[in-house]
Enzyme design. Structure first.
Site, PDB file in Angstrom:
ATOM      1  N   HIS A 320       0.860  -1.191   0.000  1.00 20.32           N
ATOM      2  CA  HIS A 320       0.000   0.000   0.000  1.00 20.32           C
ATOM      3  C   HIS A 320       0.898   1.243   0.000  1.00 20.32           C
ATOM      4  O   HIS A 320       1.782   1.385   0.856  1.00 20.32           O
ATOM      5  CB  HIS A 320      -0.937   0.007   1.214  1.00 20.32           C
ATOM      6  CG  HIS A 320      -1.979   1.056   1.083  1.00 20.32           C
ATOM      7  ND1 HIS A 320      -3.153   0.866   0.390  1.00 20.32           N
ATOM      8  CD2 HIS A 320      -1.979   2.333   1.490  1.00 20.32           C
ATOM      9  CE1 HIS A 320      -3.846   1.991   0.391  1.00 20.32           C
ATOM     10  NE2 HIS A 320      -3.166   2.892   1.055  1.00 20.32           N
ATOM     11  N   ALA A 321       0.665   2.146  -0.964  1.00 23.13           N
ATOM     12  CA  ALA A 321       1.568   3.295  -1.156  1.00 23.13           C
ATOM     13  C   ALA A 321       1.681   4.133   0.119  1.00 23.13           C
ATOM     14  O   ALA A 321       0.692   4.338   0.820  1.00 23.13           O
ATOM     15  CB  ALA A 321       1.042   4.167  -2.295  1.00 23.13           C
ATOM     16  N   HIS A 350       0.042  11.937  -5.616  1.00 23.37           N
ATOM     17  CA  HIS A 350      -0.495  11.964  -4.253  1.00 23.37           C
ATOM     18  C   HIS A 350       0.635  11.801  -3.232  1.00 23.37           C
ATOM     19  O   HIS A 350       0.778  12.585  -2.295  1.00 23.37           O
ATOM     20  CB  HIS A 350      -1.524  10.834  -4.071  1.00 23.37           C
ATOM     21  CG  HIS A 350      -2.042  10.737  -2.687  1.00 23.37           C
ATOM     22  ND1 HIS A 350      -3.186  11.375  -2.262  1.00 23.37           N
ATOM     23  CD2 HIS A 350      -1.537  10.110  -1.594  1.00 23.37           C
ATOM     24  CE1 HIS A 350      -3.366  11.137  -0.968  1.00 23.37           C
ATOM     25  NE2 HIS A 350      -2.377  10.367  -0.553  1.00 23.37           N
ATOM     26  N   HIS A 354       2.797  14.436  -0.333  1.00 26.34           N
ATOM     27  CA  HIS A 354       3.194  14.265   1.071  1.00 26.34           C
ATOM     28  C   HIS A 354       4.653  14.696   1.258  1.00 26.34           C
ATOM     29  O   HIS A 354       4.983  15.428   2.185  1.00 26.34           O
ATOM     30  CB  HIS A 354       3.073  12.793   1.480  1.00 26.34           C
ATOM     31  CG  HIS A 354       1.675  12.310   1.684  1.00 26.34           C
ATOM     32  ND1 HIS A 354       0.801  12.880   2.590  1.00 26.34           N
ATOM     33  CD2 HIS A 354       0.991  11.287   1.113  1.00 26.34           C
ATOM     34  CE1 HIS A 354      -0.359  12.236   2.565  1.00 26.34           C
ATOM     35  NE2 HIS A 354      -0.267  11.258   1.673  1.00 26.34           N
ATOM     36  N   GLU A 378      -3.357  14.941   2.876  1.00 27.96           N
ATOM     37  CA  GLU A 378      -3.848  14.085   1.774  1.00 27.96           C
ATOM     38  C   GLU A 378      -4.241  14.906   0.549  1.00 27.96           C
ATOM     39  O   GLU A 378      -4.402  14.366  -0.538  1.00 27.96           O
ATOM     40  CB  GLU A 378      -5.052  13.269   2.258  1.00 27.96           C
ATOM     41  CG  GLU A 378      -4.756  12.349   3.426  1.00 27.96           C
ATOM     42  CD  GLU A 378      -3.564  11.432   3.192  1.00 27.96           C
ATOM     43  OE1 GLU A 378      -2.909  11.046   4.160  1.00 27.96           O
ATOM     44  OE2 GLU A 378      -3.274  11.117   2.012  1.00 27.96           O
ATOM     45  N   TYR A 490      -9.279  11.554   4.177  1.00 27.69           N
ATOM     46  CA  TYR A 490      -9.447  11.508   2.716  1.00 27.69           C
ATOM     47  C   TYR A 490     -10.756  12.171   2.320  1.00 27.69           C
ATOM     48  O   TYR A 490     -10.848  12.835   1.299  1.00 27.69           O
ATOM     49  CB  TYR A 490      -9.406  10.060   2.237  1.00 27.69           C
ATOM     50  CG  TYR A 490      -8.109   9.366   2.569  1.00 27.69           C
ATOM     51  CD1 TYR A 490      -8.036   8.454   3.618  1.00 27.69           C
ATOM     52  CD2 TYR A 490      -6.951   9.659   1.884  1.00 27.69           C
ATOM     53  CE1 TYR A 490      -6.836   7.824   3.941  1.00 27.69           C
ATOM     54  CE2 TYR A 490      -5.738   9.039   2.205  1.00 27.69           C
ATOM     55  CZ  TYR A 490      -5.701   8.133   3.235  1.00 27.69           C
ATOM     56  OH  TYR A 490      -4.516   7.516   3.568  1.00 27.69           O
TER      57      TYR A 490
HETATM   58  C1  LIG Z   1      -2.432   6.538  -1.509  1.00 28.28           C
HETATM   59  C2  LIG Z   1      -2.736   6.426  -0.264  1.00 28.28           C
HETATM   60  C3  LIG Z   1      -1.672   6.467   0.798  1.00 28.28           C
HETATM   61 SE1  LIG Z   1      -1.862   7.922   2.020  1.00 28.28          SE
HETATM   62  C4  LIG Z   1      -4.143   6.137   0.164  1.00 28.28           C
HETATM   63  O1  LIG Z   1      -4.296   5.324   1.068  1.00 28.28           O
HETATM   64  N1  LIG Z   1      -5.215   6.754  -0.409  1.00 28.28           N
HETATM   65  C5  LIG Z   1      -5.176   7.809  -1.427  1.00 28.28           C
HETATM   66  C6  LIG Z   1      -6.609   8.073  -1.786  1.00 28.28           C
HETATM   67  C7  LIG Z   1      -7.481   7.316  -0.848  1.00 28.28           C
HETATM   68  C8  LIG Z   1      -6.583   6.365  -0.048  1.00 28.28           C
HETATM   69  C9  LIG Z   1      -6.847   4.912  -0.452  1.00 28.28           C
HETATM   70  O2  LIG Z   1      -6.074   4.372  -1.240  1.00 28.28           O
HETATM   71  O3  LIG Z   1      -7.858   4.358   0.039  1.00 28.28           O
HETATM   72 ZN   LIG Z   2      -1.864  10.024   1.326  1.00 31.10          ZN
END
Ligand SMILES: C=C(C[SeH])C(=O)N1CCC[C@H]1C(=O)O
Ligand SMILES: [Zn+2]
Length: 597
Positions: A320-321, A350, A354, A378, A490
């Site tokens: 997970h990024a 995204h 950060h 975010e 988010y």
């Molecule tokens: C890219 C990330 C790491 Se902060 C993330 O979890 N996001 C970015 C958008 C929404 C949420 C998800 O993937 O559920």
């Molecule tokens: Zn993020």
């Protein structure tokens, strides 16, 4: 006298802040070692380091109590003491603290290492969420294959986490109480520093709901046309496995066969990226170049050396990024299992957002090195990505060619943005409405899944592809629930990024209200130093001031408002209303006929 005491407090907090920096650096390094190489030894080591650091935090916390900081005159000094007077989970006694760490780490490694078997080749059972299962949801248009992947993933990553999650709720609530909160829900909400924040979230949903209902109705019609009314009903929720994403949180993968004007030229960025031999590194370099074009800070040399931007083949990692600050002013990293496609081009921006925030506030005291509120952190990268995904910018970088905008192309573009940004809001809102109710005890373990799906049905208008029972625990099949990451950030981001985008576009001279040659949807702030400087001034503040001050510094507004988003999507909203009128599609949805309670 008070003046001398305040000066003493100032010297003490400077010393404490330096120690906190060293502590956070050690914690981040241990966390990185574990999430970039998931082994028992690294998990054990990470928990040992966290335990050791929690002792030091307790020591520092008890020292701050010796100061009458509430009476200090200096706003910043008072704010620093206030933040350091919050101990966090370290307030738990060691044995409970360790147990809590083990519960969360157990859920997170289960999520990161879960595999499922292939739909057709049932002996091939090494499919991971990234990239294999994600690719199935991006490509497959076979409802049975999608149902298989959905059910198997929710079994492996969701149901298997139920026990750990139940214990985590118990222990985390104890930690909340030791910090003076009623429960974890109030602890999470306190991060937003305004007393009526929960009501603000509800108000935003009321503002956006009509637009969502129109988009939901249109998409349900197009999916029914494609899959038939035995798969997609005329008036019910949409089955969650048909929306191109495991959690139905973004629907961009169904754009190609649901967009309003199918005969307009396909803007398939993923295909172009692959045809032009894009690599993950090139995607990161493009993003870095965009930030530099705004006169923001270039990625430091350690970033390129220490980041992990492709999935390793020799070990298990948390794919997970994520973006990391090591609190030493020079070590910043991203860990991401990048695939070459439009979705990940957005995620790269995204994550780079950060890092840019970390770089902008790196000279702040450690305690202020955070977003003005979690939603701000975010929103940075996504705000930039709103410019990057504009047709004007994609044409500039050669990712689409040919004709300028006409009415139909613009509707297609707004639709493409809407099935990413509008549909995300109810998903995000549900995830923390669910967890608030769990932490408050209004949802108990024997109705976890029932309450989760009741919220998904009522707010998001999606239903499970098969019946559910309390043997399941579908919420944990989403990373942030298994990893104890709050999600309202988010929801906030997807609202405020349009307020940020609109302000930056005006500063860049790219958007002029009522001027049809300078429309918000066409705005690209690329190379605007004016916009970049304003963004930088806001980011440099970190969490040193309450977030309305940061919001005002950039946008002139002091509140979160849906007006930016609604203005951006107004042409689409009007088109959807006319189209749903024309087809006679039922707006909204009746309760699901699937069994889940
Ligand atoms: C890219 C990330 C790491 Se902060 C993330 O979890 N996001 C970015 C958008 C929404 C949420 C998800 O993937 O559920
Ligand atoms: Zn993020």
């Amino acid at each position: 006298d008070l003046e001398a005491l305040e000066q003493e407090g100032r010297e003490y907090i400077a010393h404490l802040d330096r120690r906190a920096g060293a502590r956070k650096n050690a914690a981040s390094l241990a966390e990185w070692a574990y999430t970039s190489n998931i082994t028992e030894a690294n998990e054990e080591r990470r928990i040992q380091v966290q335990l050791e650091l929690s002792k030091q935090e307790k020591q520092a916390w008890s020292e701050t109590k010796m100061y009458r900081w509430q009476d200090f005159q200096d706003f910043s000094l008072r704010r620093m003491f206030k933040k350091y007077s919050q101990l966090g989970v370290a307030a738990l006694p060691d044995d409970k603290y360790k147990l809590l760490m083990q519960c969360v780490s157990g859920m997170e490694s289960n999520y990161a290492t879960s595999k499922i078997c292939d739909y057709k080749n049932t002996s091939k059972c090494d499919l991971a969420l990234e990239p294999e299962i994600t690719e199935i949801f991006a490509k497959s248009q076979d409802p049975e294959e999608l149902k298989h992947a959905w059910v198997e993933w929710h079994r492996a990553a969701g149901a298997r986490a139920r026990q750990n999650f139940t214990q985590y709720v118990q222990l985390d609530n104890e930690a909340a109480k030791l910090n003076g909160f009623k429960d974890v829900a109030d602890w999470w909400l306190s991060e937003y520093e305004v007393p009526d924040f929960e009501q603000q979230l509800a108000k935003l949903w009321e503002d956006v709901k009509p637009l969502y209902q129109q988009l939901h109705a249109y998409v349900r019609k197009r999916l029914r046309d494609k899959y038939g009314e035995n798969v997609v009903s005329a008036k019910g929720p949409i089955p969650a496995h048909l929306l191109g994403n495991m959690w139905a949180q973004t629907w961009n993968n169904i754009e190609s066969f649901t967009r309003p004007y199918p005969d307009k030229k396909e803007i398939d960025i993923t295909k172009t990226m692959r045809d032009e031999n894009y690599t993950p590194l090139k995607m990161f370099q493009m993003s870095d170049e965009f930030f530099r074009s705004l006169n923001l800070t270039a990625m430091p040399e350690k970033f390129w050396k220490n980041s992990i931007i492709e999935k390793p083949t020799d070990r298990e990692i948390v794919c997970h990024a994520s973006a990391w600050d090591f609190y030493d002013g020079e070590d910043f990293r991203i860990k991401m299992c990048t695939t070459v496609d439009m979705e990940h081009l957005r995620v790269v921006h995204h994550e780079m957002g950060h890092i840019q925030y970390y770089l902008q506030y790196r000279d702040m005291p450690v305690i202020f090195r955070a977003g003005a509120n979690p939603g701000f952190h975010e929103a940075v990268g996504d705000t930039i990505a709103l410019s990057v995904s504009s047709p004007k910018h994609l044409r500039r970088v050669g990712l689409i060619s040919g004709d300028a905008e006409d009415e139909q192309t613009e509707i297609n573009q707004l639709y493409k943005m809407g099935i990413d940004k509008i549909v995300f809001l109810p998903f995000a809102y549900v995830l923390d409405l669910f967890r608030y109710s769990v932490f408050r005890g209004t949802t108990t373990p024997d109705d976890y899944n029932c309450h989760y799906w009741r919220l998904r049905d009522e707010l998001q208008g999606v239903e499970p592809p098969v019946n559910r029972t309390e043997e399941d625990f579908d919420a944990a099949a989403k990373y942030h629930v298994s990893a104890d990451v709050e999600y309202a950030r988010y929801y906030v981001s997807f609202i405020i990024q349009f307020q940020f985008h609109r302000a930056l576009c005006q500063l860049a001279g790219e958007y002029v209200p009522e001027d049809l040659t300078k429309k918000l949807v066409d705005c690209d702030i690329y190379q605007s130093v004016n916009a970049g400087n304003a963004l930088s001034n806001m980011l440099k503040m970190g969490s040193s001031k309450p977030w309305p001050d940061a919001m005002e510094a950039l946008t002139g507004q002091r509140a979160m408002k849906a007006d930016g988003l609604l203005e951006y999507f107004r042409p689409l909203h009007e088109w959807l209303q006319a189209e749903n009128q024309r087809t006679g599609e039922y707006i909204g949805w009746e309760p699901s006929k699937m069994q889940y309670c």
